[in-house]
Design a protein around this motif. Sequence first.
Motif, PDB file in Angstrom:
ATOM      1  N   ARG A  28       7.161  -8.280 109.241  1.00  0.00           N
ATOM      2  CA  ARG A  28       7.941  -7.217 108.616  1.00  0.00           C
ATOM      3  C   ARG A  28       7.247  -5.877 108.785  1.00  0.00           C
ATOM      4  N   GLU A  29       8.073  -4.846 108.791  1.00  0.00           N
ATOM      5  CA  GLU A  29       7.496  -3.534 109.065  1.00  0.00           C
ATOM      6  C   GLU A  29       6.630  -3.027 107.919  1.00  0.00           C
ATOM      7  N   TYR A  30       6.890  -3.507 106.686  1.00  0.00           N
ATOM      8  CA  TYR A  30       6.051  -2.980 105.613  1.00  0.00           C
ATOM      9  C   TYR A  30       4.621  -3.500 105.696  1.00  0.00           C
ATOM     10  N   ILE A  31       4.425  -4.614 106.405  1.00  0.00           N
ATOM     11  CA  ILE A  31       3.056  -5.072 106.636  1.00  0.00           C
ATOM     12  C   ILE A  31       2.383  -4.135 107.641  1.00  0.00           C
ATOM     13  N   ALA A  46       3.244  -1.104 108.081  1.00  0.00           N
ATOM     14  CA  ALA A  46       3.047   0.169 107.377  1.00  0.00           C
ATOM     15  C   ALA A  46       1.754   0.117 106.576  1.00  0.00           C
ATOM     16  N   ASP A 102      12.660 -12.033 101.649  1.00  0.00           N
ATOM     17  CA  ASP A 102      11.595 -11.858 100.662  1.00  0.00           C
ATOM     18  C   ASP A 102      12.068 -12.143  99.257  1.00  0.00           C
ATOM     19  N   ASP A 158      13.615   0.638 110.419  1.00  0.00           N
ATOM     20  CA  ASP A 158      14.502  -0.071 109.515  1.00  0.00           C
ATOM     21  C   ASP A 158      14.049   0.111 108.074  1.00  0.00           C
ATOM     22  N   ASP A 166      13.413  -2.971 106.069  1.00  0.00           N
ATOM     23  CA  ASP A 166      12.323  -3.865 106.429  1.00  0.00           C
ATOM     24  C   ASP A 166      10.970  -3.235 106.133  1.00  0.00           C
ATOM     25  N   SER A 167      10.959  -1.932 105.929  1.00  0.00           N
ATOM     26  CA  SER A 167       9.648  -1.294 105.855  1.00  0.00           C
ATOM     27  C   SER A 167       9.187  -1.023 104.433  1.00  0.00           C
ATOM     28  N   LEU A 168       9.919  -1.550 103.453  1.00  0.00           N
ATOM     29  CA  LEU A 168       9.424  -1.477 102.076  1.00  0.00           C
ATOM     30  C   LEU A 168       9.338  -2.885 101.528  1.00  0.00           C
TER      31      LEU A 168
END
Lengths: 333, 313, 304
Positions: C189-192, C194, C21, A106, A109-111
Amino acid sequence: MNLDKQVPALLRVENLQKYFQVRKGWLGRKIQTLKAVDGLTFDLRRGETLGLVGESGCGKTTAGKTILRLYEPDGGRVVFDGHDVVGASEKQMLALRRQMQIVFQDPYDSLNPRKTVEQALGEPMAYHRIVERRRARERVAELLSLVGLPVACMNRYPHEFSGGQRQRIVIARALCLGPQFIVCDEAVSSLDVSIQAQIINLLQDLQTQLALTFLFISHDLRIVKHISDRVAIMYLGKIVELGRTEEIYAHPLHPYTQALLSAIPVADPSNQPERIILSGDVPTPTRLPKGCRFHTRCWLKEEICARVEPGFDAVSDDHYVMCHFSRSGKVTR
Amino acid sequence: MTKYILLRVVYLFLTAFAVLTIVFFALRVLPGDPVYAVLGGEAPPEIVEQTRHELGFDRPLYEQFAIYLSSFIQGDLGVSLQSKRPVAEMIAMMLPHTVLLALAAIATGLIIGVPLGVMAAVKRNGWFDSLSRIIGVSFIATPPFFVAIILLLVFGFWIGAFPIVGAGEWNQPWDILHALILPALALGIPKAAHMMRFTRSYMLEVLNEDYIRTARAKGLRERVVVFTHALKNALIPVVTILGNQLGQVIGGAVLIETVFTRPGMGRLVVEAISGRDFPVVQGTIVVFSFFVATSNMLVDLAYGLIDPRVRYR
Amino acid sequence: MLLPKRFRKRVTARISPISIDECIPTRSESIWQRPDVRIAVIVLVVITLLAIFAPLVAPYDPDLQNFRNRNKPPTLDHLCGTDYYGRDVLSRVIYGARVSLAIGFLATAFAMLIGVTLGVSAGFLGGRLELVVMRFVDVMMAIPMIITGLLMVAALGSGFQTLIVAIGISMTPRLIRLARAPVLVIKQREYIQAARALGLPNRIIIFSHIIPQVVPPLIVIATLQVCHAIVIEASISFLGLGIQPPMSSWGGLLKEGLRNLPSAPWISLTAGVVLTITVIVLNILGDALRDSLDPRLRGRIRAQ
């Protein structure tokens, strides 16, 4: 691309396991084990793309994240370029992280919405001391042009970009430490079809330019066919069939693979093969069936299937199937 | 359901035990010597040591705790360092006054707050709604003890319609009630403002639902729609905040009792804390927290009774 | 097919991606258009200025006793009357504002510091730490805040600094809950993930990704907590355990006024009215700021 078997494996996954404890009941006393990844074994050769396919909930995303130790594995081995990943110390892991990256599904969601592109890319490079501080901006610019984004967008925030552009940023971030191996976790699934094609092309270009190795996790069989050198079919935490893409798509041997492939629509409807409709539901991964895990939905089921779990056998060079009837000819339709 | 209730009760006792443990050790770890509080600052050292020994404060902490705990379980909360009376007896005398005050305050809050909230919601954006909003904002934040002082001044001193001191004797129910009215209003009026607000917002939410439109479309009278269809559903969330409110009301009672010079747990705990009367402090705080936890539990259970959608596992 | 206008609006509202966020005040301009908010801000600024410049504004020395002028009702000389020692009540209330506002804000800041530290680490690190911290919070929440405050004051002694610590500690459990709730959301969240995949350590993830997102909305919530802190300070001083005379505080004035209620009601009334106005104003501001938060986060925090 060199698919010769002699090429040493870049990544070797052996009997990888990841279980989740599901707490039920008040105070969470009843604990059930969800076997998301239950004995995953495969090799990934340098420079190739392995497609990992399965229904949603089969554990493919968990598998990708466990290989990178975003989840701690509960068993098995992961060896990357001769280094043990599972047992790696924090310091060793840090070095390994530079080599292995991930692109998530996603892009919204990934930034981190509060960070500019430069910050998002610069932060990990600064931590790993990839470049000198004064060259950091240059490096970010380089990465952006690598993924086909204008350098000017460096100071922008994620919400100023479209989904496809965001995914390019995510890819640039995955590249910023100079990895050899990238897990693409449903990397194009949430994008429009036209954008999907762009991102796929970008990934393929990057692969040739930077000699990358991909583990391409997807539920989309057509994309996997397009991008992968080899394909692994996953069912309930385990790979049931693994082989060269052309061979799997032309001669699937596992009944589950056959069912999946029969669901791909083709351009000419009169040419559409008979669709195999699976009966029954996917068993819950907290209570896996005994014997072959597919037997509850299999149309070839015999008495042995409910008792004995079949081995993962090579039927031909580079083609492995986990089915009791893989050699019997019974499977071929 | 039975199992759920049972577990909640177990949890309740665990909470009370945890509070007891925390308070016990906090009192002894933090500075402040109870022995000097008993004897006064000028006592000669050997008397201090002797008193310390008699009170058991010279033993290791865990030993003190074990002794305290074993007698606590038997219902013996120790003896007050100041008045030398059993703590359990003191609490038994004071508790009914505080419970009565808290319940009366909650009742006041409901009786005033809910109807006003319903009216404000029904006459949304009318003059009544605006007025109620202004009154609500003013009273929701007003410290109850200031309301108490105003009530005491106006109705106690100037008009003289209510007693200014004490809570009455138990064998004189009229006196008790008479003395209860001002304190209950003081605590209840800010609560009423709170509940008015809650009722209004939930009523508005419910009045927007499709089933209300259906009820109106069926030709039901507005009164029936508002009271039997809407209010019933709007009250469910209002009930859930009651538990929280009871905790705050009990905290507020501490001050109200001081203003009206009423006997009660609040006065007891304030005096015990300032006098470093450890046994009384421990006993009263455990009872307080037991009350708060119990009311939270009862509200959770009541929620399940009112709302058929809630199922406990 | 064209949808009716009303529906069209709804549909777009649903698909426009709202991210949790972006939960900083997003509609801050619209808050300003509310008249109650404007009045509240003006009143708060006036009270704060009075407190800061108390020596310049107060008509008299707050400690100046004048035994000929005891318990005098309000006159032009003494706008809010005098107390038992003949001191000017208005001046004492103005000086009391210093104490109340300072303790209110500092105690909240103290509670924020501990609450954010514990709440964020409990939420982010999870595991045993989270279990212990959150059980402890549950237990502490069963004790009324004022009692915790009294207990801490009794143990630490009464004084300006100890009151800040005592009130701060009694507010901490609530702030731990408030701080932890959004962390649980953000950490998924995916950025965490990442950031983890990029090898960034927890320390950097917490300070660079979690804190910048959790703290701004929490500061907004904290304005509401300041009025709790002020009320608790007033309560403790009112019970005689807080700020000790002759230092002036609103709670102390209320206590003194209660003693002389029939003969000199203006003492209690002045202090009480100023205290109430301050609290109301802070409440209005806090509510308005909270309403301007992202709706998704709003529900989460209001539920506390």
